[in-house]
Enzyme design. Sequence first.
Site, mmCIF file in Angstrom:
data_model
loop_
_atom_site.group_PDB
_atom_site.id
_atom_site.type_symbol
_atom_site.label_atom_id
_atom_site.label_comp_id
_atom_site.label_asym_id
_atom_site.label_seq_id
_atom_site.Cartn_x
_atom_site.Cartn_y
_atom_site.Cartn_z
ATOM 1 C CD GLU A 139 -8.357 -4.630 5.537
ATOM 2 O OE1 GLU A 139 -9.504 -3.855 5.091
ATOM 3 O OE2 GLU A 139 -7.668 -4.338 6.316
ATOM 4 C CD GLU A 188 -3.199 1.062 2.051
ATOM 5 O OE1 GLU A 188 -3.232 0.416 2.954
ATOM 6 O OE2 GLU A 188 -3.316 2.441 2.535
ATOM 7 N NE ARG A 190 -9.448 -0.087 9.116
ATOM 8 C CZ ARG A 190 -10.711 -0.461 8.761
ATOM 9 N NH1 ARG A 190 -11.704 -1.155 8.806
ATOM 10 N NH2 ARG A 190 -11.359 0.389 7.474
HETATM 11 N N1 MTE Z 1 -5.948 -11.284 -0.450
HETATM 12 C C1 MTE Z 1 -4.664 -12.284 -2.567
HETATM 13 N N2 MTE Z 1 -5.027 -13.089 -2.647
HETATM 14 N N3 MTE Z 1 -4.424 -11.469 -1.701
HETATM 15 C C2 MTE Z 1 -3.708 -10.120 -1.363
HETATM 16 O O1 MTE Z 1 -3.080 -9.117 -1.439
HETATM 17 N N4 MTE Z 1 -4.925 -8.692 -0.145
HETATM 18 C C3 MTE Z 1 -5.785 -8.838 1.309
HETATM 19 C C4 MTE Z 1 -6.928 -8.719 0.364
HETATM 20 N N5 MTE Z 1 -7.230 -10.364 -0.067
HETATM 21 C C5 MTE Z 1 -4.626 -9.485 -0.793
HETATM 22 C C6 MTE Z 1 -6.270 -10.265 -0.577
HETATM 23 C C7 MTE Z 1 -5.931 -7.041 2.126
HETATM 24 S S1 MTE Z 1 -4.656 -6.668 2.715
HETATM 25 C C8 MTE Z 1 -6.649 -5.779 1.779
HETATM 26 S S2 MTE Z 1 -6.879 -4.821 1.764
HETATM 27 C C9 MTE Z 1 -7.557 -6.761 0.548
HETATM 28 O O2 MTE Z 1 -7.621 -8.110 -0.080
HETATM 29 C C10 MTE Z 1 -8.096 -5.230 -0.758
HETATM 30 O O3 MTE Z 1 -8.675 -5.887 -2.301
HETATM 31 P P1 MTE Z 1 -10.408 -5.651 -2.406
HETATM 32 O O4 MTE Z 1 -10.474 -4.222 -1.665
HETATM 33 O O5 MTE Z 1 -10.372 -5.863 -3.680
HETATM 34 O O6 MTE Z 1 -11.244 -6.679 -1.196
HETATM 35 N N1 HPA Z 2 -7.725 0.687 5.767
HETATM 36 C C1 HPA Z 2 -6.671 0.736 4.751
HETATM 37 N N2 HPA Z 2 -5.366 1.197 4.567
HETATM 38 C C2 HPA Z 2 -5.400 3.033 4.623
HETATM 39 C C3 HPA Z 2 -6.800 3.198 5.472
HETATM 40 C C4 HPA Z 2 -7.570 1.863 6.008
HETATM 41 O O1 HPA Z 2 -8.591 2.413 6.769
HETATM 42 N N3 HPA Z 2 -6.519 4.185 5.712
HETATM 43 C C5 HPA Z 2 -5.531 4.113 4.986
HETATM 44 N N4 HPA Z 2 -4.898 3.843 4.386
HETATM 45 MO MO1 MOS Z 3 -5.163 -3.695 2.968
HETATM 46 S S1 MOS Z 3 -4.373 -4.151 5.213
HETATM 47 O O1 MOS Z 3 -6.155 -2.526 3.614
HETATM 48 O O2 MOS Z 3 -4.154 -3.014 1.750
#
Ligand code: MTE
Ligand code: HPA
Ligand code: MOS
Length: 755
Positions: free
Chosen positions: A706, A226, A304
């Site tokens: 998550e 990120e 958070r």
């Molecule tokens: N799933 C896979 N296979 N690989 C990843 O890197 N990242 C996770 C989750 N699932 C991840 C994953 C995290 S930290 C987040 S915030 C969300 O996917 C981000 O994707 P989304 O917002 O589309 O769910």
């Molecule tokens: N979640 C994940 N990433 C972020 C957030 C959050 O709430 N705020 C800023 N970056």
């Molecule tokens: Mo997920 S820790 O918000 O990339």
Amino acid sequence: MKNIDSKSHVTGKSIYLDDIPTRQGTLYAAVFSSPIAHGWIESIDFAQAFAMPGVVQIISHKDIPGENQIGGIFPDEELLAKKELHFQGQPIAVVIADTEQQAFDARKKIILKFTERKAIVDAREAQAQNSLIMPPRTFRKGDTKNAWKDCTYIFEGRAKSNGQEHLYLETQGAYAYPLENGNIKIHSSTQSPTAVQRTTAQVLNIGMHHIEVDVQRLGGGFGGKEDQATPWAVMAALGVQVLNKPVKLVLNRIDDMRMTGKRHPYDSDYKIGLSKDLKILAFEATMYQNAGAAADLSPAILGRSLFHSTNSYFIPNTKVTAYSCKTNLPPNTAFRGFGGPQGMFVIESALAHAARELKIPTYKIQHKNLLKTGDELPYGQKIEGGILLQIWKNLVQKFDLQSIENQIDTFNKSNTHFKKGFSLMPVTFGISFTKTPMNQARALVHIYSDGSIGISTGAIEMGQGVNTKLLQVAAQVFSVSANKIKLESTNTTRVANTSPTAASTGADLNGKALEMACNALLARLKTSAGKSFGVSPDDISIQDEIIYQNGIATSMNWTQLIDQAFLERVNLTENAHYATPVIHYDMSIEKGIPFAYHVYGLALTEVTVDCLRGTYEIDTVKIVHDFGKSMNPTIDFGQVEGALVQGIGWMTMEEIRYNDQGRLLSGTLSTYKIPDIYSVPKEIIINAAQSEGTDFAILKSKAVGEPPLMYGIGTYFAINQAVMAFNPKAKLSADAPFTVEKVLMGLYAADHPDR
Ligand code: MTE
Ligand code: HPA
Ligand code: MOS
């Protein structure tokens, strides 16, 4: 629908950063970094390194034309150290050579003279020395001071959770090359192409419009990309600016583990008060977050932790304070759950503590205090569509909790050297970036004149299946088949000013923008079709690529409609913007409505501990999860499984160790263990809760990335139960991960009756 990438993944045809064919004359970069955790540079001599074969350039802070600064929230982190050194692995210089090996070889020849200072590696020690990233934050509800006197039971204790290495399969990296007129294109393995573009522009002292960032997909991010994908991309771009040649910088695993931050370790104190009938009346906690040497995303992650510090429980009186402590470790960063898991571990530890003292199962307290619709959380948001009690009932009935409890009891009575334990772990997780302005997204849709469709959004595909979900949105709105739709790479030139794909919001935010764009196009197409049939656009519909008039199929199909619309000079491209409505937050009073909605769920975990060896097996994890109306159960169940196992790894075997000098001891895959096929639960059963979903979720399909990670916390407390079944006197303070060594010490603690 299957994940659209499955086939190319298993046949090895999917393109990751390292698969991009390199251009002629591409150079390779290796990063020279600080060998000490705290001190300063006295002198640095590149002469010998520069004389090594193949070396083209060695870049230091002196070569930076713009700001030597990569801090996202606070400007407190240099790209390349000028003088002060704050952590082992802090980048100092970038060696650029004809081959990767030559860059690595030359790096060893750099001579650094430094003065070393004592490192701080512990969060509490940092706080005691007032070494803080920012002033502490406190969330308050009711009046804890007054509430203690009404409590029949009060328990105080300490809870620690350790960090976690992201271990994305694809390490950090970027490939940058010059275009004409000083423009630069960067391929980056990042969750945040806009952050890469912005920071590169700042460091290179050029406008953002000179930089194009393109991302096909990531081999995993998990939050680790990120913020922390940015520096490597900036370094590669800096190389391009200096040399006018393509530069590729990919970290090897050891560099990646050493130089990048991880999940934040937390060390916390808690105090919990209950009434005679087990209502939680008051909860206080102080959390010490180990932020590492710079802010990175720590302030938001700290937030958070506070938002989720009461997890799934209604507590009328709460006061939770959190310190972001500056230490001499690599800056810790986002990791799936983003501080939520750390916050929840504290309250769950407090509940387990209370239950142990009261000699009752923890779930009796958990159940008594579950959030209901209308309950106000400490940050002012009220629970809507609260289905925790229903989920609980559903799980207890479906899996017959009573008989599980009896079976475990019988097993433990009839076995001396094996003991079983179980736990319940409810989860309530808020969906939205906690920083309100980040909750926006854009989508760009082209319908090509042959009827096929190209989609660009700000979403990054990192294995979570967001591209598949986005494709489904377009396929559903237009009612065309999937093979007519292509998800383009994520590119800052096509979709600008994007938020990172994070906070589990990728599908919601980008999906909503996409839905809007598709609906706008559909309206134009209906007008065109209506005109040709002499009816109102409202009488037109499209189903499976056939145009319908008042519900009756016409002879016109999708391709013909698009052809006609094009000839009529209808605009077949649309760009839409979505911003989550309603949400707001006021940090000065720590109240507001930060989340579009919450995701709920409950996990039941059973484990068996081998009381001779201290080893354990996870017999089963049974989950009831709130998917809303899942638009893709295959992907969503996969997300639950993956997150669960990642959570279990954090809670059980993944053990990050730094020594007192801030050196990472668990810096290889032989010293840092993550779950493998032998350590995953023998059984995982996932049930979908009866849920209405919410209009804030794309097609009412709730965010899933998550929340399920926190089911893994249940494993910690199930192991705890099993250890106590063997050694009732084990007074285990909550200290995750629950490694085999810690289990063994708990089993044979000094006050064990057998000793
Ligand atoms: N799933 C896979 N296979 N690989 C990843 O890197 N990242 C996770 C989750 N699932 C991840 C994953 C995290 S930290 C987040 S915030 C969300 O996917 C981000 O994707 P989304 O917002 O589309 O769910
Ligand atoms: N979640 C994940 N990433 C972020 C957030 C959050 O709430 N705020 C800023 N970056
Ligand atoms: Mo997920 S820790 O918000 O990339």
